[in-house]
Write a protein that holds these residues in place. Structure first.
Motif, short mmCIF file in Angstrom:
data_model
loop_
_atom_site.label_atom_id
_atom_site.label_comp_id
_atom_site.label_asym_id
_atom_site.label_seq_id
_atom_site.Cartn_x
_atom_site.Cartn_y
_atom_site.Cartn_z
N GLY A 47 -13.16 4.20 4.85
CA GLY A 47 -12.22 4.93 5.69
C GLY A 47 -11.20 4.04 6.38
O GLY A 47 -10.18 4.51 6.86
N PHE A 48 -11.46 2.75 6.43
CA PHE A 48 -10.55 1.81 7.09
C PHE A 48 -9.80 0.97 6.07
O PHE A 48 -8.58 0.95 6.03
CB PHE A 48 -11.32 0.91 8.07
CG PHE A 48 -10.44 -0.02 8.84
CD1 PHE A 48 -9.60 0.45 9.83
CD2 PHE A 48 -10.45 -1.38 8.58
CE1 PHE A 48 -8.77 -0.42 10.54
CE2 PHE A 48 -9.64 -2.26 9.27
CZ PHE A 48 -8.80 -1.77 10.26
N GLY A 49 -10.55 0.25 5.24
CA GLY A 49 -9.92 -0.58 4.23
C GLY A 49 -10.85 -1.64 3.71
O GLY A 49 -12.03 -1.68 4.06
N ALA A 50 -10.29 -2.51 2.88
CA ALA A 50 -11.09 -3.56 2.26
C ALA A 50 -10.39 -4.91 2.42
O ALA A 50 -9.19 -5.02 2.21
CB ALA A 50 -11.32 -3.25 0.79
N PHE A 51 -11.18 -5.90 2.80
CA PHE A 51 -10.70 -7.28 2.87
C PHE A 51 -11.18 -8.00 1.62
O PHE A 51 -12.32 -7.83 1.20
CB PHE A 51 -11.29 -7.99 4.10
CG PHE A 51 -10.88 -7.41 5.41
CD1 PHE A 51 -9.72 -7.84 6.04
CD2 PHE A 51 -11.65 -6.44 6.03
CE1 PHE A 51 -9.35 -7.32 7.26
CE2 PHE A 51 -11.28 -5.90 7.26
CZ PHE A 51 -10.13 -6.34 7.87
N SER A 52 -10.31 -8.80 1.04
CA SER A 52 -10.70 -9.60 -0.11
C SER A 52 -9.93 -10.92 -0.07
O SER A 52 -9.10 -11.14 0.83
CB SER A 52 -10.41 -8.85 -1.42
OG SER A 52 -9.03 -8.55 -1.53
N VAL A 53 -10.23 -11.77 -1.02
CA VAL A 53 -9.57 -13.07 -1.10
C VAL A 53 -8.79 -13.13 -2.41
O VAL A 53 -9.31 -12.77 -3.46
CB VAL A 53 -10.62 -14.21 -1.06
CG1 VAL A 53 -9.94 -15.56 -1.23
CG2 VAL A 53 -11.40 -14.16 0.23
N LYS A 54 -7.54 -13.54 -2.32
CA LYS A 54 -6.71 -13.71 -3.51
C LYS A 54 -6.38 -15.19 -3.68
O LYS A 54 -6.25 -15.92 -2.70
CB LYS A 54 -5.43 -12.90 -3.41
CG LYS A 54 -5.67 -11.41 -3.49
CD LYS A 54 -4.44 -10.68 -3.88
CE LYS A 54 -4.81 -9.22 -4.11
NZ LYS A 54 -3.79 -8.52 -4.83
N GLU A 55 -6.25 -15.58 -4.93
CA GLU A 55 -5.95 -16.98 -5.24
C GLU A 55 -4.46 -17.11 -5.55
O GLU A 55 -3.90 -16.33 -6.32
CB GLU A 55 -6.77 -17.41 -6.45
CG GLU A 55 -6.58 -18.85 -6.83
CD GLU A 55 -7.44 -19.24 -8.01
OE1 GLU A 55 -7.06 -20.19 -8.70
OE2 GLU A 55 -8.49 -18.61 -8.24
N THR A 82 -5.50 -0.98 2.71
CA THR A 82 -5.92 0.15 3.54
C THR A 82 -6.73 1.16 2.74
O THR A 82 -6.50 1.36 1.55
CB THR A 82 -4.71 0.87 4.17
OG1 THR A 82 -3.85 1.33 3.12
CG2 THR A 82 -3.95 -0.02 5.11
N GLY A 83 -7.65 1.80 3.42
CA GLY A 83 -8.44 2.87 2.82
C GLY A 83 -7.64 4.17 2.84
O GLY A 83 -6.63 4.30 3.54
N LYS A 84 -8.10 5.14 2.08
CA LYS A 84 -7.39 6.43 1.98
C LYS A 84 -7.25 7.12 3.33
O LYS A 84 -6.19 7.64 3.67
CB LYS A 84 -8.12 7.35 1.01
CG LYS A 84 -7.98 6.94 -0.43
CD LYS A 84 -8.73 7.92 -1.33
CE LYS A 84 -8.66 7.45 -2.76
NZ LYS A 84 -9.40 8.35 -3.67
N GLU A 85 -8.34 7.12 4.13
CA GLU A 85 -8.29 7.81 5.42
C GLU A 85 -7.31 7.15 6.38
O GLU A 85 -6.55 7.83 7.07
CB GLU A 85 -9.69 7.86 6.05
CG GLU A 85 -10.64 8.77 5.31
CD GLU A 85 -12.05 8.71 5.87
OE1 GLU A 85 -12.20 8.49 7.10
OE2 GLU A 85 -13.00 8.90 5.09
N LEU A 86 -7.31 5.82 6.43
CA LEU A 86 -6.38 5.11 7.30
C LEU A 86 -4.95 5.33 6.82
O LEU A 86 -4.05 5.57 7.63
CB LEU A 86 -6.70 3.61 7.34
CG LEU A 86 -5.74 2.74 8.17
CD1 LEU A 86 -5.70 3.20 9.63
CD2 LEU A 86 -6.15 1.28 8.08
#
Length: 97
Positions: A47-55, A82-86
């Protein structure tokens, strides 16, 4: 919002908690997210989002002061999606095509 503002907002919503407890909670959550990203893991908050690491690949850059070409090494950067709800909440009541 800064970290101290977040702590203050949580204190207002939960007056039964002490400042040191709320600070510990916030620091623990941020620490867990940071540690997970440092281990190249993805952190998803529904509902909020996702954190990830990009190279980012190595490249030839330029020193803005001298104009000289410099070699920029490979690096890893944090990325947030961002997530869909946010996303829906941010765009609610806005006339954006």
């Amino acid at each position: 919002m800064t970290k101290s503002e977040l702590i203050a907002a949580l204190m207002r919503k939960h007056p039964h908690l002490q400042l040191k407890d709320v600070t510990l909670i916030v620091n623990t959550v941020f620490g867990a997210i940071s540690d997970s990203l440092a281990d190249a893991n993805r952190v998803e908050l529904r509902g909020f989002g996702a954190f990830s690491v990009k190279e980012r690949d190595p490249r030839i850059g330029r020193n803005p002061k001298t104009g000289e070409q410099v070699e920029v090494s490979k690096k890893f950067i944090p990325f947030f999606k961002t997530g869909k709800e946010l996303h829906a909440r941010l765009n609610k009541d806005r006339d954006i095509p």
